[in-house]
Design an enzyme around this catalytic site. Structure first.
Site, PDB file in Angstrom:
ATOM      1  N   HIS A 175      10.476  16.582   5.094  1.00 33.45           N
ATOM      2  CA  HIS A 175      10.286  16.057   3.734  1.00 33.45           C
ATOM      3  C   HIS A 175       9.331  16.911   2.909  1.00 33.45           C
ATOM      4  CE1 HIS A 175      12.264  12.026   4.225  1.00 33.45           C
ATOM      5  NE2 HIS A 175      12.222  12.461   5.465  1.00 33.45           N
ATOM      6  N   ASP A 388       4.895  20.102  -3.852  1.00 31.18           N
ATOM      7  CA  ASP A 388       5.402  18.783  -3.465  1.00 31.18           C
ATOM      8  C   ASP A 388       6.816  18.960  -2.920  1.00 31.18           C
ATOM      9  OD1 ASP A 388       5.434  16.040  -3.190  1.00 31.18           O
ATOM     10  OD2 ASP A 388       4.832  15.633  -5.254  1.00 31.18           O
TER      11      ASP A 388
HETATM   12  O1  LIG Z   1       2.488   8.368   5.743  1.00 29.58           O
HETATM   13  P1  LIG Z   1       1.375   8.847   4.858  1.00 29.58           P
HETATM   14  O2  LIG Z   1       0.477   9.812   5.555  1.00 29.58           O
HETATM   15  O3  LIG Z   1       0.645   7.693   4.231  1.00 29.58           O
HETATM   16  O4  LIG Z   1       2.032   9.654   3.640  1.00 29.58           O
HETATM   17  C1  LIG Z   1       3.106   9.145   2.875  1.00 29.58           C
HETATM   18  C2  LIG Z   1       4.306  10.066   2.940  1.00 29.58           C
HETATM   19  O5  LIG Z   1       3.962  11.269   2.236  1.00 29.58           O
HETATM   20  C3  LIG Z   1       4.858  12.372   2.326  1.00 29.58           C
HETATM   21  O6  LIG Z   1       6.024  12.176   1.515  1.00 29.58           O
HETATM   22  C4  LIG Z   1       7.016  13.199   1.374  1.00 29.58           C
HETATM   23  O7  LIG Z   1       8.290  12.648   1.341  1.00 29.58           O
HETATM   24  C5  LIG Z   1       8.854  12.340   0.052  1.00 29.58           C
HETATM   25  C6  LIG Z   1      10.295  11.903   0.281  1.00 29.58           C
HETATM   26  O8  LIG Z   1      11.053  12.953   0.852  1.00 29.58           O
HETATM   27  C7  LIG Z   1       8.782  13.549  -0.873  1.00 29.58           C
HETATM   28  O9  LIG Z   1       9.290  13.207  -2.160  1.00 29.58           O
HETATM   29  C8  LIG Z   1       7.330  14.006  -0.996  1.00 29.58           C
HETATM   30  O10 LIG Z   1       7.300  15.203  -1.780  1.00 29.58           O
HETATM   31  C9  LIG Z   1       6.750  14.294   0.373  1.00 29.58           C
HETATM   32  O11 LIG Z   1       5.378  14.600   0.227  1.00 29.58           O
HETATM   33  C10 LIG Z   1       5.171  12.648   3.778  1.00 29.58           C
HETATM   34  O12 LIG Z   1       6.045  13.758   3.888  1.00 29.58           O
HETATM   35  C11 LIG Z   1       5.717  11.425   4.505  1.00 29.58           C
HETATM   36  O13 LIG Z   1       5.955  11.715   5.870  1.00 29.58           O
HETATM   37  C12 LIG Z   1       4.678  10.333   4.389  1.00 29.58           C
HETATM   38  O14 LIG Z   1       5.185   9.132   4.957  1.00 29.58           O
HETATM   39  O1  LIG Z   2       1.567   2.091  -6.262  1.00 32.53           O
HETATM   40  C1  LIG Z   2       2.556   2.723  -5.870  1.00 32.53           C
HETATM   41  C2  LIG Z   2       2.611   4.139  -5.906  1.00 32.53           C
HETATM   42  C3  LIG Z   2       3.753   4.770  -5.456  1.00 32.53           C
HETATM   43  N1  LIG Z   2       4.796   4.039  -4.973  1.00 32.53           N
HETATM   44  C4  LIG Z   2       6.020   4.710  -4.495  1.00 32.53           C
HETATM   45  O2  LIG Z   2       5.692   5.751  -3.573  1.00 32.53           O
HETATM   46  C5  LIG Z   2       6.694   6.747  -3.633  1.00 32.53           C
HETATM   47  C6  LIG Z   2       6.025   8.104  -3.772  1.00 32.53           C
HETATM   48  O3  LIG Z   2       6.947   9.076  -3.429  1.00 32.53           O
HETATM   49  P1  LIG Z   2       6.827  10.585  -3.847  1.00 32.53           P
HETATM   50  O4  LIG Z   2       7.993  11.287  -3.276  1.00 32.53           O
HETATM   51  O5  LIG Z   2       6.670  10.737  -5.320  1.00 32.53           O
HETATM   52  O6  LIG Z   2       5.461  11.117  -3.178  1.00 32.53           O
HETATM   53  P2  LIG Z   2       4.801  10.955  -1.734  1.00 32.53           P
HETATM   54  O7  LIG Z   2       3.789   9.878  -1.860  1.00 32.53           O
HETATM   55  O8  LIG Z   2       5.877  10.635  -0.753  1.00 32.53           O
HETATM   56  O9  LIG Z   2       4.165  12.286  -1.481  1.00 32.53           O
HETATM   57  C7  LIG Z   2       7.595   6.417  -4.810  1.00 32.53           C
HETATM   58  O10 LIG Z   2       8.773   5.812  -4.344  1.00 32.53           O
HETATM   59  C8  LIG Z   2       6.764   5.423  -5.613  1.00 32.53           C
HETATM   60  O11 LIG Z   2       7.520   4.506  -6.359  1.00 32.53           O
HETATM   61  C9  LIG Z   2       4.738   2.659  -4.930  1.00 32.53           C
HETATM   62  O12 LIG Z   2       5.693   2.006  -4.510  1.00 32.53           O
HETATM   63  N2  LIG Z   2       3.602   2.046  -5.378  1.00 32.53           N
END
Ligand SMILES: O=P(O)(O)OC[C@H]1O[C@H](O[C@H]2O[C@H](CO)[C@@H](O)[C@H](O)[C@H]2O)[C@H](O)[C@@H](O)[C@@H]1O
Ligand SMILES: O=c1ccn([C@@H]2O[C@H](COP(=O)(O)OP(=O)(O)O)[C@@H](O)[C@H]2O)c(=O)[nH]1
Length: 480
Positions: A175, A388
């Site tokens: 991701h 990102d």
């Molecule tokens: O599980 P956390 O450590 O709390 O972090 C939350 C997630 O963050 C990252 O999200 C990524 O996936 C998104 C969907 O593909 C993408 O849009 C975003 O750019 C990425 O940063 C992380 O990769 C996940 O594994 C985490 O669960």
């Molecule tokens: O208060 C919040 C902030 C973020 N999101 C969700 O968290 C996801 C963030 O995904 P993104 O790919 O933009 O970034 P990531 O946190 O995975 O790096 C999106 O679906 C947002 O709608 C949410 O549900 N509540």
């Protein structure tokens, strides 16, 4: 291709009941304690946003960490999904999750925005925990099942799982970005991680550039030649296997977001939000986990300077910044929080009036209905990530703008920028460029905004998350 540790013999693991399994670090829900009572809360981040609707429609099991510490739990059903919890100890959370996953791999794979740390104890914990995930998956999978492993936390699982269960079809999706060879080369365990990944039959990435970076690394560090992302690996038993690496940009449940955006309660809530903000002419919005990859300080700097230059004023413009809590015990996240909160305090202290505020800062997490109300309330969404993988928030904003109004300012350094070409694309490091894009967004003629938004909405609605998973899983079935 050899895997580095001694392993249990194939066939020693009993088979399970599920023909389709998703494995990710987090389950869709986290165990939390509220007022002394245990409860479930939606897990943070885009991975869960994307996979939850896929799993809700699939007849399968989701293997992942339950978010609790030292709290082994039995399998259970939640929101129409079968969840198989993997337990982590306090020490494993520190060494594997906060350490190797989020203080080694995360900064290394995101352009070394923060310096990655390399510790052998973290690597040992990463291997140990990856093995636990592989064993839990092997136990749940039926004969010949498809197992789809997710993200950088679990890069060793494909090879470990193949060793336990050679009958399985294994996919992997990353991701986050995959770094250029020159950066990846820093990882002391670069060979072992690649060996773990090529245990999969199909390895998916967000952007074609990520797949190319990966293919180059495989060629250099494993000595495996490839042609158009396809290479042949030799397993421990001497048999050859075809592995493919290519891009499958992730998407959202666009229809669901559009339906919420048409819900009278959500529309009313959007109106209320604007009213509570003092009905400004322009509402700017930022929504991010509080992560140094998201470029929040750059955005605040640009907005603060616009106020200082008097190109915008608090009388008619407010920035709402949702910064949802993330990885709060990791050092760089603590420093970032201090930096962001002191900058917000300084800007508000300088420019607020008794009635109006420059920045409404919310260190909170909201449910999807509130997110969509915020998207509807915002004239401009600011996404200024430094790097990102995708950024689903950008796609959600577009899906929510059912009237084709609103402007998206989007960092070039997001995966989303490859699909949302009609956004105002910015180089986040170029603060003047970001400032100009914000001003342009504020003053954009409705016709131009509608033309851009219409094209982006078509993209987002045509390429939803079900299509993403079908594309990946069909390609996985075609392997071999
Ligand atoms: O599980 P956390 O450590 O709390 O972090 C939350 C997630 O963050 C990252 O999200 C990524 O996936 C998104 C969907 O593909 C993408 O849009 C975003 O750019 C990425 O940063 C992380 O990769 C996940 O594994 C985490 O669960
Ligand atoms: O208060 C919040 C902030 C973020 N999101 C969700 O968290 C996801 C963030 O995904 P993104 O790919 O933009 O970034 P990531 O946190 O995975 O790096 C999106 O679906 C947002 O709608 C949410 O549900 N509540």
């Amino acid at each position: 291709m050899a895997v580095t540790e001694s392993q249990p013999q194939p066939g020693a693991t009993p088979t399970g009941d599920y023909d389709f399994i998703v494995v990710s670090n987090r389950l869709s829900v986290d165990r939390v304690v509220v007022d002394g009572e245990s409860d479930w809360r939606r897990s943070p981040g885009g991975l869960v946003t994307a996979l939850a609707p896929v799993m809700a429609q699939a007849d399968g099991a989701w293997v992942g960490w339950n978010g609790a510490v030292d709290e082994p739990l039995d399998e259970f059903d939640h929101s129409g999904m079968h969840l198989v919890p993997v337990d982590l100890s306090q020490q494993e959370v520190e060494l594997y999750y906060e350490g190797f996953a989020n203080a080694t791999l995360w900064p290394l794979y995101h352009d070394v925005i923060a310096p990655p740390e390399f510790h052998r104890t973290w690597w040992d914990a990463y291997r140990r925990v990856n093995r636990r995930f592989a064993e839990a998956s092997a136990k749940a999978a039926a004969e010949g099942a498809t197992v789809w492993v997710q993200d950088y936390q679990l890069q060793l699982v494909p090879a470990m799982l193949r060793q336990l269960r050679p009958d399985l079809r294994i996919g992997f999706f990353n991701h986050i970005p995959f770094p250029p060879l020159e950066i990846y080369a820093q990882l002391p365990w670069r060979q072992q991680v690649l060996e773990g990944l090529v245990g999969a039959d199909l390895i998916g990435f967000q952007r074609p550039g990520d797949a190319q970076n990966f293919t180059r690394c495989v060629r250099r560090f494993l000595g495996t030649a490839s042609r158009q992302g396809i290479f042949t690996v030799t397993d421990e038993d001497g048999s050859e296997r075809r592995v493919e690496a290519r891009s499958f940009p992730i998407a959202i449940d666009a229809q669901h977001i559009a339906e919420l955006a048409a819900d009278p309660d959500v529309i009313e809530r959007a109106r209320q939000i604007r009213h509570e903000l003092g009905d400004p002419t322009t509402v700017l919005l930022g929504v991010d986990r509080l992560d140094y990859t998201k470029g929040i300080p750059h955005r605040l700097k640009a907005f603060g300077e616009l106020l200082e230059d008097q190109r915008v004023s608090v009388e008619d413009c407010t920035l709402v910044q949702v910064a949802s809590p993330s990885r709060e015990r990791v050092e760089h996240y603590k420093t970032l929080r201090e930096e962001v909160e002191s900058t917000v305090g300084r800007i508000n202290g300088t420019f607020d009036t008794l009635e109006k505020t420059a920045i409404r800062y919310l260190h909170q997490s909201y449910p999807v209905e509130e997110m969509v109300a915020l998207y509807l309330a915002a004239d401009v969404l600011l996404v200024t990530a430094l790097r990102d993988g995708m950024n689903l928030v950008a796609k959600e904003y577009v899906a929510a703008r059912t009237r084709n109004s609103g402007v998206l300012v989007l960092s070039e350094f997001t995966g989303a920028a490859e699909q949302l070409r009609q956004a105002l694309l910015v180089n986040t490091h170029d603060i003047d460029g970001v400032k100009n894009a914000i001003v342009r967004a504020i003053h954009m003629e409705p016709r131009e905004a509608a033309r851009r938004m219409r094209a982006m909405r078509k993209q987002v609605l045509d390429h939803d998350v079900q299509r993403w998973s079908t594309d990946f899983l069909s390609a996985l079935q075609e392997q071999r």
